[in-house]
Write a protein that holds these residues in place. Structure first.
Motif, PDB file in Angstrom:
ATOM      1  N   LEU A  50       0.856  -1.187   0.000  1.00 49.95           N
ATOM      2  CA  LEU A  50       0.000   0.000   0.000  1.00 49.95           C
ATOM      3  C   LEU A  50       0.888   1.232   0.000  1.00 49.95           C
ATOM      4  O   LEU A  50       1.796   1.334   0.831  1.00 49.95           O
ATOM      5  CB  LEU A  50      -0.878   0.004   1.260  1.00 49.95           C
ATOM      6  N   LEU A  51       0.632   2.126  -0.928  1.00 49.75           N
ATOM      7  CA  LEU A  51       1.321   3.418  -0.939  1.00 49.75           C
ATOM      8  C   LEU A  51       0.389   4.408  -0.255  1.00 49.75           C
ATOM      9  O   LEU A  51      -0.792   4.524  -0.626  1.00 49.75           O
ATOM     10  CB  LEU A  51       1.593   3.843  -2.391  1.00 49.75           C
ATOM     11  N   LEU A  52       0.908   5.123   0.735  1.00 50.73           N
ATOM     12  CA  LEU A  52       0.087   6.057   1.492  1.00 50.73           C
ATOM     13  C   LEU A  52       0.305   7.493   1.035  1.00 50.73           C
ATOM     14  O   LEU A  52       1.258   7.780   0.296  1.00 50.73           O
ATOM     15  CB  LEU A  52       0.385   5.922   2.989  1.00 50.73           C
ATOM     16  N   GLU A  53      -0.576   8.346   1.511  1.00 49.33           N
ATOM     17  CA  GLU A  53      -0.564   9.747   1.090  1.00 49.33           C
ATOM     18  C   GLU A  53       0.778  10.437   1.347  1.00 49.33           C
ATOM     19  O   GLU A  53       1.234  11.254   0.551  1.00 49.33           O
ATOM     20  CB  GLU A  53      -1.660  10.483   1.862  1.00 49.33           C
ATOM     21  N   ASP A  54       1.418  10.077   2.462  1.00 51.48           N
ATOM     22  CA  ASP A  54       2.691  10.727   2.807  1.00 51.48           C
ATOM     23  C   ASP A  54       3.881  10.082   2.094  1.00 51.48           C
ATOM     24  O   ASP A  54       5.033  10.366   2.404  1.00 51.48           O
ATOM     25  CB  ASP A  54       2.902  10.698   4.335  1.00 51.48           C
ATOM     26  N   GLY A  55       3.602   9.159   1.181  1.00 50.41           N
ATOM     27  CA  GLY A  55       4.683   8.529   0.407  1.00 50.41           C
ATOM     28  C   GLY A  55       5.215   7.262   1.049  1.00 50.41           C
ATOM     29  O   GLY A  55       6.046   6.568   0.448  1.00 50.41           O
ATOM     30  N   SER A  56       4.780   6.975   2.264  1.00 46.87           N
ATOM     31  CA  SER A  56       5.286   5.755   2.911  1.00 46.87           C
ATOM     32  C   SER A  56       4.570   4.526   2.367  1.00 46.87           C
ATOM     33  O   SER A  56       3.513   4.626   1.731  1.00 46.87           O
ATOM     34  CB  SER A  56       5.152   5.846   4.432  1.00 46.87           C
ATOM     35  N   PRO A  87      -5.101   4.156  11.613  1.00 47.76           N
ATOM     36  CA  PRO A  87      -6.504   4.237  11.179  1.00 47.76           C
ATOM     37  C   PRO A  87      -6.826   5.459  10.324  1.00 47.76           C
ATOM     38  O   PRO A  87      -7.806   5.457   9.588  1.00 47.76           O
ATOM     39  CB  PRO A  87      -7.282   4.240  12.499  1.00 47.76           C
ATOM     40  N   LYS A  88      -5.992   6.484  10.421  1.00 48.46           N
ATOM     41  CA  LYS A  88      -6.306   7.705   9.662  1.00 48.46           C
ATOM     42  C   LYS A  88      -5.604   7.750   8.314  1.00 48.46           C
ATOM     43  O   LYS A  88      -5.752   8.714   7.565  1.00 48.46           O
ATOM     44  CB  LYS A  88      -5.920   8.938  10.479  1.00 48.46           C
ATOM     45  N   SER A  89      -4.812   6.732   8.008  1.00 44.29           N
ATOM     46  CA  SER A  89      -4.024   6.808   6.778  1.00 44.29           C
ATOM     47  C   SER A  89      -4.917   6.740   5.548  1.00 44.29           C
ATOM     48  O   SER A  89      -5.979   6.115   5.553  1.00 44.29           O
ATOM     49  CB  SER A  89      -2.982   5.698   6.740  1.00 44.29           C
ATOM     50  N   ARG A  90      -4.443   7.382   4.499  1.00 47.47           N
ATOM     51  CA  ARG A  90      -5.180   7.396   3.235  1.00 47.47           C
ATOM     52  C   ARG A  90      -4.330   6.673   2.186  1.00 47.47           C
ATOM     53  O   ARG A  90      -3.139   6.925   2.054  1.00 47.47           O
ATOM     54  CB  ARG A  90      -5.492   8.834   2.809  1.00 47.47           C
TER      55      ARG A  90
END
Ligand code: THU
Length: 160
Positions: A50-56, A87-90
């Motif tokens: 999973l790639l997250l909004e912050d790039g992680s 839980p808040k990750s996008r």
């Protein structure tokens, strides 16, 4: 007379070099995850990233069990673990690949129906499409622009 509803899905079919650097990173991590799968029964190793909004990036692999139905697919392992830890990750991208234990080459693993349903839940939750990048055959990749394209006519919280 009965009317007809046509459903159109368009999928990008890409060569490896056409992936964005972030997509390549996600696919690399999915491969790494597959190598760590716990799949002693099927010997079919699946990795999801999973790639997250912050790039992680966050990974998951299939986790099997001697009581077969108690095991879980890579996609759901990744999604549930992410949601439990952050839980808040996008989510900006979900990448999936697989290989057979005794073969080096990675191969397609189209997400199962249950995983598509779970993906749909998180897509609904974040109110933003989650693109899905899947290993396809012959070294190609399929890029769906949303989970909705992998699971049309879905059951969502709005169905309740
Ligand atoms: N599997 C996944 O991890 N993801 C999929 O989308 C399809 C199937 C796993 C479940 C089981 O551990 C193995 O692959 C064989 O079905």
């Amino acid at each position: 007379m009965a009317s007809k509803l046509e459903v159109q899905i368009s999928v990008d079919v890409l060569e490896a070099q056409e992936l964005t650097p972030q997509e390549q990173q996600a696919m690399d991590l999915a491969r790494e995850a597959a190598n760590d799968a716990y799949a002693p029964y099927s010997n079919f190793l699946v990795g999801a990233a999973l790639l997250l909004e912050d790039g992680s990036l966050f990974k998951g692999s299939n986790q099997e069990n001697a009581a077969y139905p108690s095991g879980l697919c890579a996609e759901r392992t990744a999604l549930f673990a992410l949601s439990a830890h952050y839980p808040k990750s996008r989510i900006k991208l979900l990448a999936v690949t697989a290989r057979r234990r005794h073969e080096q080459e990675f191969m397609p693993a189209m997400p199962c129906g249950a995983c598509r349903q779970v993906m749909a839940e998180y897509e609904f939750r974040q109110q933003e499409p989650i693109p899905v990048l899947l290993q396809a055959s012959d070294g190609k990749y399929y890029r769906f622009k949303s989970v909705g394209d992998l699971l049309p006519f879905q059951f969502t919280p709005e169905s309740l």
